[in-house]
Design a protein around this motif. Structure first.
Motif, PDB file in Angstrom:
ATOM      1  N   PRO A  40       0.813  -1.227   0.000  1.00 50.98           N
ATOM      2  CA  PRO A  40       0.000   0.000   0.000  1.00 50.98           C
ATOM      3  C   PRO A  40       0.841   1.270   0.000  1.00 50.98           C
ATOM      4  N   SER A  41       1.913   1.285   0.780  1.00 59.74           N
ATOM      5  CA  SER A  41       2.780   2.468   0.806  1.00 59.74           C
ATOM      6  C   SER A  41       3.460   2.678  -0.541  1.00 59.74           C
ATOM      7  N   GLN A  42       4.000   1.616  -1.113  1.00 55.85           N
ATOM      8  CA  GLN A  42       4.627   1.721  -2.433  1.00 55.85           C
ATOM      9  C   GLN A  42       3.611   2.148  -3.481  1.00 55.85           C
ATOM     10  N   SER A  43       2.394   1.627  -3.385  1.00 52.76           N
ATOM     11  CA  SER A  43       1.350   1.961  -4.356  1.00 52.76           C
ATOM     12  C   SER A  43       1.020   3.444  -4.320  1.00 52.76           C
ATOM     13  N   ARG A  44       0.943   4.013  -3.123  1.00 53.53           N
ATOM     14  CA  ARG A  44       0.651   5.447  -3.008  1.00 53.53           C
ATOM     15  C   ARG A  44       1.776   6.293  -3.596  1.00 53.53           C
ATOM     16  N   ALA A  48       1.671   8.823  -6.978  1.00 52.20           N
ATOM     17  CA  ALA A  48       2.142  10.209  -6.953  1.00 52.20           C
ATOM     18  C   ALA A  48       3.133  10.465  -8.082  1.00 52.20           C
ATOM     19  N   TRP A  49       4.030   9.520  -8.314  1.00 54.63           N
ATOM     20  CA  TRP A  49       5.001   9.672  -9.405  1.00 54.63           C
ATOM     21  C   TRP A  49       4.316   9.608 -10.770  1.00 54.63           C
ATOM     22  N   MET A  50       3.398   8.683 -10.947  1.00 50.85           N
ATOM     23  CA  MET A  50       2.713   8.547 -12.239  1.00 50.85           C
ATOM     24  C   MET A  50       1.992   9.838 -12.617  1.00 50.85           C
ATOM     25  N   VAL A  51       1.259  10.385 -11.671  1.00 52.29           N
ATOM     26  CA  VAL A  51       0.531  11.632 -11.916  1.00 52.29           C
ATOM     27  C   VAL A  51       1.498  12.786 -12.158  1.00 52.29           C
ATOM     28  N   GLN A 148     -15.162   5.687  -6.757  1.00 48.73           N
ATOM     29  CA  GLN A 148     -14.568   4.378  -6.507  1.00 48.73           C
ATOM     30  C   GLN A 148     -13.109   4.312  -6.945  1.00 48.73           C
ATOM     31  N   VAL A 149     -12.560   5.422  -7.452  1.00 43.18           N
ATOM     32  CA  VAL A 149     -11.221   5.371  -8.047  1.00 43.18           C
ATOM     33  C   VAL A 149     -10.244   6.287  -7.326  1.00 43.18           C
ATOM     34  N   GLN A 150      -8.976   6.071  -7.596  1.00 42.40           N
ATOM     35  CA  GLN A 150      -7.895   6.895  -7.076  1.00 42.40           C
ATOM     36  C   GLN A 150      -7.088   7.435  -8.251  1.00 42.40           C
ATOM     37  N   ARG A 151      -6.274   8.459  -7.991  1.00 44.29           N
ATOM     38  CA  ARG A 151      -5.466   9.014  -9.061  1.00 44.29           C
ATOM     39  C   ARG A 151      -4.529   7.928  -9.605  1.00 44.29           C
ATOM     40  N   GLY A 152      -4.362   7.934 -10.902  1.00 41.57           N
ATOM     41  CA  GLY A 152      -3.575   6.894 -11.555  1.00 41.57           C
ATOM     42  C   GLY A 152      -4.412   5.746 -12.062  1.00 41.57           C
ATOM     43  N   ASP A 153      -5.700   5.679 -11.664  1.00 39.22           N
ATOM     44  CA  ASP A 153      -6.595   4.674 -12.240  1.00 39.22           C
ATOM     45  C   ASP A 153      -6.978   5.087 -13.659  1.00 39.22           C
ATOM     46  N   LEU A 154      -7.461   4.134 -14.426  1.00 38.39           N
ATOM     47  CA  LEU A 154      -7.675   4.342 -15.857  1.00 38.39           C
ATOM     48  C   LEU A 154      -9.154   4.309 -16.229  1.00 38.39           C
ATOM     49  N   LEU A 155      -9.525   5.148 -17.183  1.00 33.46           N
ATOM     50  CA  LEU A 155     -10.853   5.096 -17.797  1.00 33.46           C
ATOM     51  C   LEU A 155     -10.700   4.376 -19.132  1.00 33.46           C
ATOM     52  N   PHE A 156     -11.615   3.450 -19.432  1.00 36.66           N
ATOM     53  CA  PHE A 156     -11.517   2.697 -20.681  1.00 36.66           C
ATOM     54  C   PHE A 156     -12.800   2.842 -21.477  1.00 36.66           C
ATOM     55  N   PHE A 157     -12.628   3.244 -22.737  1.00 40.27           N
ATOM     56  CA  PHE A 157     -13.755   3.389 -23.661  1.00 40.27           C
ATOM     57  C   PHE A 157     -13.582   2.412 -24.808  1.00 40.27           C
ATOM     58  N   ASP A 158     -14.651   1.692 -25.132  1.00 38.21           N
ATOM     59  CA  ASP A 158     -14.632   0.759 -26.256  1.00 38.21           C
ATOM     60  C   ASP A 158     -15.624   1.260 -27.295  1.00 38.21           C
ATOM     61  N   GLN A 159     -15.087   1.755 -28.419  1.00 38.11           N
ATOM     62  CA  GLN A 159     -15.931   2.302 -29.481  1.00 38.11           C
ATOM     63  C   GLN A 159     -16.168   1.288 -30.600  1.00 38.11           C
ATOM     64  N   GLY A 160     -15.974   0.021 -30.312  1.00 33.58           N
ATOM     65  CA  GLY A 160     -16.197  -1.017 -31.307  1.00 33.58           C
ATOM     66  C   GLY A 160     -14.958  -1.306 -32.115  1.00 33.58           C
ATOM     67  N   ARG A 217      -7.904  -0.479 -12.490  1.00 37.38           N
ATOM     68  CA  ARG A 217      -6.721  -0.272 -11.659  1.00 37.38           C
ATOM     69  C   ARG A 217      -5.613  -1.253 -12.055  1.00 37.38           C
ATOM     70  N   LEU A 218      -4.405  -0.776 -12.149  1.00 35.92           N
ATOM     71  CA  LEU A 218      -3.274  -1.630 -12.494  1.00 35.92           C
ATOM     72  C   LEU A 218      -3.120  -2.753 -11.481  1.00 35.92           C
ATOM     73  N   ASN A 219      -2.903  -3.961 -11.972  1.00 37.36           N
ATOM     74  CA  ASN A 219      -2.886  -5.142 -11.113  1.00 37.36           C
ATOM     75  C   ASN A 219      -1.770  -5.152 -10.083  1.00 37.36           C
ATOM     76  N   PHE A 220      -0.662  -4.475 -10.360  1.00 43.68           N
ATOM     77  CA  PHE A 220       0.440  -4.550  -9.412  1.00 43.68           C
ATOM     78  C   PHE A 220       0.281  -3.588  -8.227  1.00 43.68           C
ATOM     79  N   LEU A 221      -0.823  -2.848  -8.200  1.00 40.42           N
ATOM     80  CA  LEU A 221      -1.096  -1.949  -7.079  1.00 40.42           C
ATOM     81  C   LEU A 221      -1.983  -2.637  -6.049  1.00 40.42           C
ATOM     82  N   SER A 222      -1.656  -2.459  -4.785  1.00 40.95           N
ATOM     83  CA  SER A 222      -2.465  -3.049  -3.712  1.00 40.95           C
ATOM     84  C   SER A 222      -3.334  -2.010  -3.023  1.00 40.95           C
ATOM     85  N   ALA A 223      -3.169  -0.761  -3.395  1.00 41.65           N
ATOM     86  CA  ALA A 223      -3.980   0.301  -2.801  1.00 41.65           C
ATOM     87  C   ALA A 223      -4.023   1.493  -3.745  1.00 41.65           C
TER      88      ALA A 223
END
Length: 223
Positions: A40-44, A48-51, A148-160, A217-223
């Motif tokens: 969780p600490s590493q994830s936070r 911060a770095w990703m953003v 339900q999300v935190q910074r660094g989470d992703l929005l995904f759009f599928d336009q076909g 949310r990226l799978n390698f994040l725990s928080a």
């Protein structure tokens, strides 16, 4: 033809998962590398770095070190740079030497492999991953509500015929249009409220938009 058929089946199952017909399975459920996920600490700190790295691209323009410039390329680049060692040379190369920065992210040698290790639909791993495979194979579904999300989470759009990824930055959304011209680097930012008001409703991040698959949310994040 069989390979293409398998790809279509995986995409169908993925979309059924989003609407709740199939359960959600991720890389980490049965994978032997589950213990490697960030604490969780590493994830936070990672978030911060990703953003911070994406913000630098928006402010100063894309660094020459970011080569594949499209929506998923932005995510791959930001992830790789967030998991990088941010020494003095790196800070000067990214024009961040005199900027306030997050604490350094201390990783094990195995965790550092996440920089360029994306799971593909065929089960192999690569430094490159498409938008659909990044979401299908490397993230977990978080729902369609912004709370339900935190910074660094992703929005995904599928336009076909095309898929698109955006990044939640905490108080706005960042993305790359996928198009680069001499006068336009393709980078954009928009508030959640303004995106919900776009005339083209296919891009509304809302429960009622069938083109919005949701937040991930990226799978390698725990928080």
């Amino acid at each position: 033809m069989a390979k293409w058929g398998n790809t279509l089946m995986k995409r169908r199952n993925f979309l059924l998962t989003v609407i709740g017909i199939f359960p959600i399975f991720t890389l980490w459920g049965e994978d032997s590398t589950q213990y490697l996920i960030l604490t969780p600490s590493q994830s936070r700190i990672f978030r911060a770095w990703m953003v911070r790295i994406i913000s630098a691209q928006l402010r100063s323009g894309p660094t020459p070190r970011w080569e594949q410039r499209d929506c998923v390329g932005l995510v791959r680049f930001a992830v790789a740079e967030a998991l990088q060692t941010h020494n003095s040379k790196w800070k000067h190369a990214n024009s961040l030497a005199w900027s306030p920065l997050p604490p350094e992210l201390v990783l094990s040698n195995e965790q550092k492999k996440f920089r360029h290790q994306w799971k593909l639909a065929n089960g192999s791993y690569s430094v490159y991953v498409s938008a659909l495979e990044l979401i299908q194979e490397n993230t977990s579904y978080r729902g369609k509500e912004i709370n339900q999300v935190q910074r660094g989470d992703l929005l995904f759009f599928d336009q076909g015929d095309a898929q698109h990824i955006m990044v939640w930055m905490g108080n706005f959304i960042a993305y790359h249009t996928g198009t680069v011209t001499p006068d336009d680097n393709g980078l954009r930012s928009v508030t959640y409220r303004d995106l919900m008001l776009w005339h083209d409703t296919r891009w509304h991040p809302s429960q009622n938009n069938p083109n919005f698959a949701g937040f991930y949310r990226l799978n390698f994040l725990s928080a």
